[in-house]
Scaffold this motif. Structure first.
Motif, mmCIF file in Angstrom:
data_model
loop_
_atom_site.group_PDB
_atom_site.id
_atom_site.type_symbol
_atom_site.label_atom_id
_atom_site.label_comp_id
_atom_site.label_asym_id
_atom_site.label_seq_id
_atom_site.Cartn_x
_atom_site.Cartn_y
_atom_site.Cartn_z
ATOM 1 N N PRO A 183 80.914 44.729 57.706
ATOM 2 C CA PRO A 183 79.478 45.002 57.106
ATOM 3 C C PRO A 183 78.472 44.585 58.071
ATOM 4 N N GLN A 184 77.466 45.324 58.358
ATOM 5 C CA GLN A 184 76.483 45.069 59.353
ATOM 6 C C GLN A 184 75.150 44.417 58.438
ATOM 7 N N GLY A 185 74.630 43.480 59.081
ATOM 8 C CA GLY A 185 73.366 42.749 58.570
ATOM 9 C C GLY A 185 72.452 42.307 59.738
ATOM 10 N N ALA A 186 71.546 41.734 59.371
ATOM 11 C CA ALA A 186 70.397 41.364 60.283
ATOM 12 C C ALA A 186 70.764 40.267 60.929
ATOM 13 N N VAL A 187 70.665 39.910 62.252
ATOM 14 C CA VAL A 187 71.116 38.837 62.898
ATOM 15 C C VAL A 187 69.847 37.457 62.460
ATOM 16 N N GLU A 188 70.532 36.639 62.145
ATOM 17 C CA GLU A 188 69.598 35.571 61.571
ATOM 18 C C GLU A 188 69.304 34.515 62.799
ATOM 19 N N SER A 189 68.181 33.690 62.131
ATOM 20 C CA SER A 189 67.797 32.648 63.334
ATOM 21 C C SER A 189 68.935 31.405 63.298
ATOM 22 N N PRO A 190 68.759 31.082 64.820
ATOM 23 C CA PRO A 190 69.839 29.844 65.080
ATOM 24 C C PRO A 190 69.895 28.848 63.884
ATOM 25 N N VAL A 191 70.835 28.202 63.469
ATOM 26 C CA VAL A 191 70.891 27.169 62.606
ATOM 27 C C VAL A 191 70.747 25.967 63.546
ATOM 28 N N PRO A 192 69.647 24.867 63.019
ATOM 29 C CA PRO A 192 69.711 23.725 63.691
ATOM 30 C C PRO A 192 70.972 22.835 63.635
ATOM 31 N N LEU A 193 71.116 22.006 64.965
ATOM 32 C CA LEU A 193 72.409 21.475 64.897
ATOM 33 C C LEU A 193 72.248 19.933 64.245
ATOM 34 N N PRO A 194 73.159 19.491 63.553
ATOM 35 C CA PRO A 194 73.121 18.423 63.141
ATOM 36 C C PRO A 194 73.152 17.022 63.954
ATOM 37 N N HIS A 195 72.831 16.095 63.522
ATOM 38 C CA HIS A 195 72.728 14.834 64.270
ATOM 39 C C HIS A 195 73.856 13.979 63.972
ATOM 40 N N TRP A 196 74.904 13.399 64.656
ATOM 41 C CA TRP A 196 76.066 12.918 64.475
ATOM 42 C C TRP A 196 75.792 11.206 64.382
ATOM 43 N N SER A 197 76.344 10.577 63.575
ATOM 44 C CA SER A 197 76.361 9.222 63.756
ATOM 45 C C SER A 197 77.605 8.636 64.901
ATOM 46 N N ALA A 198 77.265 7.483 65.178
ATOM 47 C CA ALA A 198 78.304 7.048 66.187
ATOM 48 C C ALA A 198 79.738 6.965 65.488
ATOM 49 N N PHE A 199 80.942 7.260 66.289
ATOM 50 C CA PHE A 199 82.165 7.337 65.906
ATOM 51 C C PHE A 199 82.607 5.931 65.589
ATOM 52 N N LYS A 200 83.167 5.702 64.333
ATOM 53 C CA LYS A 200 83.935 4.409 63.829
ATOM 54 C C LYS A 200 85.104 4.612 63.650
ATOM 55 N N THR A 201 86.110 3.719 64.230
ATOM 56 C CA THR A 201 87.593 3.820 64.001
ATOM 57 C C THR A 201 88.062 3.374 62.638
ATOM 58 N N ALA A 202 89.074 3.985 62.193
ATOM 59 C CA ALA A 202 89.535 3.657 60.806
ATOM 60 C C ALA A 202 90.594 2.557 60.960
ATOM 61 N N PRO A 203 91.265 2.058 60.080
ATOM 62 C CA PRO A 203 92.352 1.072 60.192
ATOM 63 C C PRO A 203 93.450 1.817 60.943
ATOM 64 N N ALA A 204 93.880 1.185 61.771
ATOM 65 C CA ALA A 204 95.315 1.527 62.392
ATOM 66 C C ALA A 204 96.511 1.997 61.573
ATOM 67 N N ALA A 205 96.946 2.986 61.723
ATOM 68 C CA ALA A 205 98.396 2.965 61.042
ATOM 69 C C ALA A 205 99.648 2.320 61.607
ATOM 70 N N ALA A 206 100.489 2.436 61.011
ATOM 71 C CA ALA A 206 101.796 1.434 61.563
ATOM 72 C C ALA A 206 102.369 1.930 62.948
ATOM 73 N N VAL A 207 102.012 3.465 62.988
ATOM 74 C CA VAL A 207 102.689 3.959 64.433
ATOM 75 C C VAL A 207 101.430 4.531 64.748
ATOM 76 N N GLY A 208 101.250 4.988 66.033
ATOM 77 C CA GLY A 208 100.213 5.682 66.862
ATOM 78 C C GLY A 208 100.278 6.972 66.377
ATOM 79 N N LEU A 209 99.153 7.698 66.207
ATOM 80 C CA LEU A 209 98.974 9.165 65.766
ATOM 81 C C LEU A 209 99.062 9.917 66.964
ATOM 82 N N THR A 210 99.747 10.981 66.709
ATOM 83 C CA THR A 210 100.105 12.034 68.182
ATOM 84 C C THR A 210 99.553 13.324 67.627
ATOM 85 N N GLY A 211 99.268 13.609 66.412
ATOM 86 C CA GLY A 211 98.916 15.092 66.000
ATOM 87 C C GLY A 211 97.774 14.733 64.917
ATOM 88 N N GLY A 212 97.343 16.085 64.790
ATOM 89 C CA GLY A 212 96.233 16.138 63.814
ATOM 90 C C GLY A 212 95.007 15.589 64.381
#
Length: 720
Positions: free
Chosen positions: A428-457
């Motif tokens: 389907p064809q449509g009009a090209v819309e205006s760019p969407v403003p990009l969000p502002h991200w908060s600083a990353f905070k680590t979650a509690p550590a799992a019993a093993v290191g994460l290797t995927g996901g």
């Protein structure tokens, strides 16, 4: 005159000759055998010999009652031979020459036997590529089956695939018999298991009618008919059998049945076919068909049988009046498409390409148009109009984007099989819309550590205000943790039972229910369900399909689960509806892809798959709307080194991908219309380039990453 083959076998008598070699009646340590001695020019090709040696294990492993077993491979000086089980009987072509057509019960019984053999081969990853009556042997020494048909065995596995190498064919030829070639081979696509189903359906049609559905005349005309024409119905056949036959002759590979299902459904037809005589059908354009070949051959006696000449052949030889050839290979010169030509089309809506996208120059594209036009004109002039056909898929005829089989078959069953989205349609064809403003991200905070290191996901999903984040641990188990805005994080939990090879996929198709899909180290897919907070057991989703990377999951309708996954470089899809899975089907608009896909549903009945194009690393969005996969749309300016992860927040669509610099790239666009994407890098992230995921909770986007140290970290943003 006896001839030694290696140190263990002696060839006594010629049983038959073909374009690939000669079949001998031989003797080995365990008794009589059939020995296929390949031509000297093939045996002297060291590259070919090397491939045969490499394929030895696969060929020897094909042990099935309906496959002529290969006992040994002999490489001795100038001799290259396959030692096979000896079948006491004739080939199927010989029987067709005598009887012209078979009673439906016998024809279906033979086809079901061959389908069983194909199912075993396909499960082992072997595609025959040359299914035809000459390669089906009838074991007259065994008790007959339904309709008096002897058990059927398929022979010559691997011959066409091994001999048809790029070096031997110079990448411009295909090998096969015109009457049995699937449309996708004619169009230059690589042969997969579905080509065997098409060829077997053609053989069944020939057994019933006495001629092939698209045969007759010049081989070029035969090839053109495969691509352009619809199969003509056969009179007096039960409707269920005809629907089954026409489904397996569909132009689109995804519309055909798997070999296992075909065998089961053919045998289900046998009771209603008992006692039915051969159908009475006229041969179309009889005056234009080639005359019958010379005498048929008996694999048992090595001599010709007396028979009444039929005057017409179902299969079309390359040369009119040619002598019979039980392994006839027809070389048809064709230009095969390059990898770039098979890549996805330009995005719909005219969206521009961003500076990061390594697009093919316009001069190359214009050159392709000119070459394509010249090639089409040349093919029309010579009767090989396959390329001209492929450019006109919206003409109302059958195309490669035929609907999924259960969607297209006019079945009256009370409980139809759910369909996977496989069809193609104009975007389907449509009009090209205006760019969407990009969000502002908060600083990353680590979650509690799992019993093993994460290797995927990770992979995240929000259900009833709780976000579940799943990741693969160093112990190859799946771990997950919950997070809510009020209570924060819960404790890490482990799902044991299988060893995983890649990131999990998670979906919620009903309130209070989660389904997780994991790729085992055997590269098969497994599923586990949580209902009312309790996990069930793991079970195997599909015992045949091997995936190259983890699938993605979404729910396009309440109670429905849709999956997309990558097998080799192809995107495949399947759906679960009312507790029933349909077969995996190819997504026709994806082209060749790399990395794991992403998937979401923006609205009822819709899907959006996000994939990485293999040719250049560009991210493509594949919309599925109104029952069809639409042409790929480029996420302009976004290049990826790993899995794209989409998420819908309100009226905005996000896509996150690992960037080449080790950071994380984001793209944002309106959820509807022909979007213009806004692309930027998320504020510096100390992340491995493996994965990121996002979830929507109360209008807030939650972004989860796996850090370089194997921890989980979280950032949030509110869309503008």
């Amino acid at each position: 005159m006896a001839r030694k083959i290696g140190s263990r076998y002696t060839a006594h008598q010629v049983l038959g000759r073909g374009s690939a070699g000669t079949v001998w009646l031989g003797e080995g340590p365990e008794g009589p055998v059939a020995i296929k001695l390949l031509r000297e020019d093939l045996a002297s090709d060291q590259d070919l010999v090397g491939r045969f040696v490499q394929e030895r294990t696969a060929l020897l492993s094909l042990d099935h009652p309906h496959i002529v077993g290969i006992r040994d491979l002999v490489v001795d000086g100038t001799d290259l031979a396959l030692v096979m089980d000896l079948v006491r009987g004739t080939d199927l072509r010989s029987r067709l020459e005598r009887e012209r057509r078979l009673a439906p019960e016998a024809a279906v019984s033979i086809a079901a036997d061959v389908a069983d053999g194909l199912a075993a081969a396909h499960a082992a990853g072997v595609v025959h590529r040359d299914v035809k009556p000459e390669n089906v042997l009838l074991d007259s020494a065994a008790p007959p089956g339904p309709g008096g048909a002897p058990p059927a065995l398929l022979t010559d596995f691997g011959i066409a695939r091994l001999v048809d190498s790029p070096r031997r064919t110079r990448a411009t030829r295909i090998i096969g018999t015109p009457d049995y070639l699937a449309p996708e081979i004619i169009e230059g696509l690589p042969p997969r298991a579905s080509v065997d189903i098409y060829a077997l359906a053609t053989v069944l049609y020939e057994l019933l009618a006495g001629f092939t559905p698209f045969g007759g005349g010049h081989p070029g005309a035969v090839l053109r008919r495969h691509v352009t024409e619809t199969v003509a119905p056969l009179p007096d056949l039960p409707d269920d059998l005809w629907q089954l036959l026409s489904q397996c002759l569909a132009k689109g590979p995804a519309s055909r049945l798997k070999a296992t299902e075909l065998a089961e459904r053919l045998r289900a037809q046998l009771p209603q076919l008992a006692g039915m005589p051969p159908i009475d059908v006229d041969v179309p354009d009889a005056d234009d068909l080639p005359e019958a070949d010379a005498e048929p051959y008996d694999y048992n006696t090595g001599g010709a049988e007396s028979y009444e000449p039929v005057g017409r052949r179902g299969a079309v030889p390359l040369v009119r009046g040619a002598a019979p050839d039980s392994t006839r290979d027809t070389h048809t010169s064709m230009k095969l498409p390059t990898a770039e030509e098979l890549s996805s089309p330009r995005p719909a809506g005219g969206g521009g390409r961003g500076p990061k996208h390594r697009a093919v120059p316009d001069t190359v594209r214009r050159r392709r148009v000119k070459l394509g036009a010249a090639a089409a004109a040349a093919l029309v002039a010579t009767g090989l109009g396959a390329w001209a056909v492929t450019s006109g898929s919206d003409n109302g005829g059958a195309t490669q984007q035929d609907p999924q089989p259960d969607n297209s078959t006019a079945s009256t069953a009370s409980s139809p099989t759910p369909t996977a989205p496989t069809a193609g349609a104009a975007s389907p064809q449509g009009a090209v819309e205006s760019p969407v403003p990009l969000p502002h991200w908060s600083a990353f905070k680590t979650a509690p550590a799992a019993a093993v290191g994460l290797t995927g996901g990770p992979r995240a999903i929000t259900v009833s205000g709780t976000t579940y984040v799943f990741a693969r641990g160093a112990d190859k188990n799946i771990w997950y943790i919950t997070h809510t805005r009020t209570a924060g994080y819960g404790n890490w939990q482990r799902l044991i039972g299988i060893s995983t090879a890649d990131d999990p996929a998670v979906v919620s198709s009903r309130a209070g229910r989660l389904d997780i899909f994991a790729l085992g180290t055997d590269h098969l897919l497994y599923r586990r369900t949580m209902t009312a907070g309790q996990w069930g057991s793991w079970y195997q989703v599909d015992e045949r399909t091997h995936f190259s990377s983890a699938p993605a999951a979404a729910s396009s309708e309440p109670g429905r689960i849709d999956l997309v996954g990558r097998t080799s470089s192809d995107l495949v899809t399947a759906s679960l509806v009312d507790g029933r899975w349909n077969a995996w089907a190819l997504v026709p608009t994806a082209g060749r892809i790399t990395s794991a896909p992403g998937l979401l549903s923006r609205s009822h009945g819709s899907l959006d798959a996000f994939v990485v194009r293999k040719a250049d690393g560009a991210v493509l969005r594949l919309p599925y709307v109104n029952g069809a996969w639409r042409p790929a749309q480029l996420v302009n300016g976004l290049d990826a080194t790993g899995r794209p992860e989409p998420v819908l927040v309100g009226h905005q669509l996000y896509a996150f991908t690992p960037a080449a610099d080790g950071g994380l790239a984001q793209a944002v666009a309106p959820a509807t219309g022909a979007a213009t994407w806004s692309v930027a890098t998320v504020a510096p992230v100390a992340s491995s380039a493996a994965a990121a995921t996002a979830a929507s909770s109360g209008g807030t986007v939650e972004l989860y990453i796996r850090t370089a140290s194997g921890r989980l970290a979280r950032s949030t943003a509110s869309p503008a």
